[in-house]
Design a protein around this motif. Structure first.
Motif, PDB file in Angstrom:
ATOM      1  N   ASN A  25      -9.716   8.156  -0.664  1.00 69.70           N
ATOM      2  CA  ASN A  25      -9.655   6.538  -1.117  1.00 69.70           C
ATOM      3  C   ASN A  25     -11.146   6.253  -1.186  1.00 69.70           C
ATOM      4  O   ASN A  25     -11.311   5.152  -1.446  1.00 69.70           O
ATOM      5  CB  ASN A  25      -8.544   5.387  -0.825  1.00 69.70           C
ATOM      6  CG  ASN A  25      -7.056   5.386  -0.856  1.00 69.70           C
ATOM      7  OD1 ASN A  25      -6.746   5.119  -1.984  1.00 69.70           O
ATOM      8  ND2 ASN A  25      -6.324   5.996  -0.783  1.00 69.70           N
ATOM      9  N   ASN A  50      -8.082  -3.446   3.644  1.00 68.99           N
ATOM     10  CA  ASN A  50      -8.186  -2.545   2.706  1.00 68.99           C
ATOM     11  C   ASN A  50      -7.687  -2.419   1.532  1.00 68.99           C
ATOM     12  O   ASN A  50      -8.188  -2.406   0.030  1.00 68.99           O
ATOM     13  CB  ASN A  50      -8.755  -0.881   2.832  1.00 68.99           C
ATOM     14  CG  ASN A  50     -10.721  -0.805   3.119  1.00 68.99           C
ATOM     15  OD1 ASN A  50     -11.665  -1.187   3.129  1.00 68.99           O
ATOM     16  ND2 ASN A  50      -9.633  -1.107   5.126  1.00 68.99           N
ATOM     17  N   MET A  51      -6.220  -2.616   1.645  1.00 69.11           N
ATOM     18  CA  MET A  51      -5.043  -2.699   0.063  1.00 69.11           C
ATOM     19  C   MET A  51      -4.521  -3.541  -0.158  1.00 69.11           C
ATOM     20  O   MET A  51      -3.842  -3.446  -0.649  1.00 69.11           O
ATOM     21  CB  MET A  51      -5.045  -0.742   0.927  1.00 69.11           C
ATOM     22  CG  MET A  51      -5.639   0.344   1.211  1.00 69.11           C
ATOM     23  SD  MET A  51      -4.242   1.545   1.235  1.00 69.11           S
ATOM     24  CE  MET A  51      -3.961   1.932  -0.091  1.00 69.11           C
ATOM     25  N   ALA A  90       0.805  -0.866   0.233  1.00 68.59           N
ATOM     26  CA  ALA A  90       0.247   0.193   0.448  1.00 68.59           C
ATOM     27  C   ALA A  90       0.987   1.225  -0.461  1.00 68.59           C
ATOM     28  O   ALA A  90       0.390   2.255  -0.307  1.00 68.59           O
ATOM     29  CB  ALA A  90      -0.725   0.273   1.300  1.00 68.59           C
ATOM     30  N   PHE A 101      -6.056  -0.854   6.935  1.00 73.96           N
ATOM     31  CA  PHE A 101      -5.235  -0.481   5.483  1.00 73.96           C
ATOM     32  C   PHE A 101      -5.196  -2.277   5.274  1.00 73.96           C
ATOM     33  O   PHE A 101      -5.128  -1.999   4.172  1.00 73.96           O
ATOM     34  CB  PHE A 101      -4.067   0.611   5.396  1.00 73.96           C
ATOM     35  CG  PHE A 101      -4.975   1.791   5.844  1.00 73.96           C
ATOM     36  CD1 PHE A 101      -4.975   2.921   4.373  1.00 73.96           C
ATOM     37  CD2 PHE A 101      -3.823   2.936   5.836  1.00 73.96           C
ATOM     38  CE1 PHE A 101      -5.571   3.757   4.557  1.00 73.96           C
ATOM     39  CE2 PHE A 101      -4.363   4.295   6.421  1.00 73.96           C
ATOM     40  CZ  PHE A 101      -5.526   4.973   5.499  1.00 73.96           C
TER      41      PHE A 101
END
Length: 509
Positions: free
Chosen positions: A346, A367-368, A327, A364
């Motif tokens: 984002n 999500n990433m 990320a 994060f």
């Protein structure tokens, strides 16, 4: 209100045949049939058969799949669990009455028993030259001519029994699943782990962060929960003196349904006294490499169009390093406000929920990063906030000794150095319970009896849970969990009558 009987697929023409046969006094569903040979046995025994009929007769049984009528002769395909074989039925051999009976009353989907001799046709097909044929179970629902493709996928899941009848590749998937579970047991038994059964109905749910299914026990007069994990009971066994334990457990979580999630699922949980998170990573590596070798013969398999390698050692990254690499975010070099701004930029959901850098680390990562972990990768060193059952890290403040294994973007395993400090466990449960009371439906309850068990002393212990359904997805190259669960959860299409609702047992949902 729809009559539930309207969902039945009974064929009227078949029902008429059933009535006619019963009027003739013919037994449609005899209690048994003496099958002497399976189809696989016949094919093996007569693999070298020529065009001449065998001297030895065979007696077998199965379902009729295809019927091809050629006047005074009939060819049909007969199938059992072991395979299929062709039948050759001649009017001159079985007689007018039996031949006419077959023509009039036996059709695709029916079960029959046959005796006869084996030969090979001019086209090279091993075939049974039938002497006698007996109807042993009359099907009153017609098999579909075609049962493939996305247009039928929901029906395939709802009526798995039909799917299994007509799709050999589906039967093979579930044969493989059964063998994979047997291999898991063998792997653990060979290492002297003992298998136990723990309660499915529990007064306190725990062992994971998940929303439970709730019910009510009338005799006890109390609310109970379907287990979300067997963890807390298995660790009670470690307290009690068993040092290597496991359970292949059915778990239940009242959550979303998608290609990777089913409310009822299977996992294996393993606990090993005097070991830690790093030992459990090693055990998981051995477990997966052994299993993949048994299934594929190598340490690699193909999932969709990707070659996945399970050769040891598997890749290992801390969660912090994974977020930096995938990320491009250095969590601890940024403030909470800066991290929240990245989340908002984002357009990630619930960007207001994380309150600290460690909480943003998990946020994060989920999500990433998760979906980018294609090759098997251990992610370790998880924040204490979302790891209420893991031991605090021996060197990193605010972290725990926990890992998760990701393959093709899916979480496959979750392991800890197990928390065995009863006072720390009590504080973690209390923190979880505060979240639950504030509306977090996935937060854990306080299990005081489990805390009490830890008070009697649990040795240093490593644990890991591995999702069997997702593992079978990988090993059978299926991209939906519904393809590897025989009866996946589906919305009930049968509308209940009002009278049925009045008679339902008392439950709480």
């Amino acid at each position: 209100m729809t009559d539930p009987s309207e969902t039945l697929a009974f064929d009227q023409a078949r029902l008429d045949k059933v009535r006619a046969l019963r009027e003739k006094g013919i037994e449609l569903y005899p209690p048994t049939f003496e099958r002497k040979n399976t189809i696989a046995e016949i094919r093996t025994t007569f693999s070298e058969i020529t065009h001449e009929k065998s001297a030895e007769s065979v007696t077998t049984a199965g379902r009729i799949y295809i019927v091809r009528n050629h006047g005074k002769t009939i060819f049909a395909d007969l199938g059992d669990e072991s395979g299929k074989i062709q039948l050759y039925i001649r009017k001159a051999d079985i007689g007018d009455e039996a031949f006419d009976f077959f023509n009039q009353f036996i059709e695709r989907g029916d079960f029959v028993g046959v005796t006869g001799h084996v030969f090979r046709t001019k086209l090279g097909e091993i075939t049974i030259w039938v002497d006698t044929i007996t109807l042993i179970s009359k099907a009153i629902c017609s098999l579909p001519e075609k049962f493939h493709g996305l247009t039928d996928v929901e029906k395939r899941y709802r009526q798995r029994y039909v799917d299994l009848v007509v799709n050999e590749e589906v039967r093979q998937n579930f044969r493989n699943r059964s063998r994979i579970i047997s291999s898991i047991r063998r792997f653990l038994n060979d290492r002297e782990f003992l298998e136990f059964e723990t309660p499915i109905l529990q007064p306190i749910y725990g062992g994971a962060n998940a929303r439970p299914f709730t019910t009510f026990h009338n005799c006890l007069g109390q609310t109970l929960f379907l287990r979300i994990a067997p963890e807390l009971y298995l660790k009670r066994l470690v307290v009690g003196g068993f040092e290597r334990v496991f359970e292949i457990a059915r778990n239940f979580r009242n959550e979303d349904i998608d290609t990777h999630h089913n409310p009822e699922f299977t996992m294996v949980e393993i606990y090993w006294a005097y070991h830690d998170v790093y030992d459990m990573m090693g055990l998981t590596e051995d477990f997966l490499e052994t299993l993949v070798k048994e299934v594929t013969g190598t340490t690699t398999l193909k999932f969709e169009e990707t070659e996945i390698s399970f050769a040891k050692p598997l890749r290992k990254l801390t969660m912090e390093d994974a977020v930096k690499e995938y990320a491009a975010i250095d969590i601890f070099a940024l403030s909470v406000d800066e991290l929240r701004a990245i989340a908002i930029q984002n357009k990630f959901k619930e960007s207001d929920k994380p309150k600290s850098q460690r909480e943003f680390l998990v946020y994060f990562f989920e999500n990433m990063v998760e979906e980018k972990l294609i090759q098997p990768t251990f992610i370790y060193d998880y924040p204490v906030e979302n790891s209420p059952l893991a031991k605090r890290h021996r060197t990193k403040e605010g972290f725990t000794e926990r890992f998760e294994l990701f393959i093709y973007g899916m979480e496959m395993a979750n392991g800890f150095s197990e928390l065995n400090d009863p006072l720390d466990q009590k504080e973690r449960f209390e923190a979880q319970d505060r979240k639950r009371l504030l509306g977090d439906l996935e937060a854990q309850m306080i299990d005081y009896d489990y805390i009490n068990a830890l008070g009697y002393g649990m040795p240093p212990t490593g644990g890991v849970g591995i999702g069997i359904d997702r593992l079978v997805m990988l090993l059978t190259n299926n991209n939906s969990i519904k393809e590897v669960i025989l009866f996946p959860s589906m919305k009930n299409m049968q509308v209940e009558a009002e009278g049925d609702k009045e008679n339902k047992p008392e439950t709480k949902n």
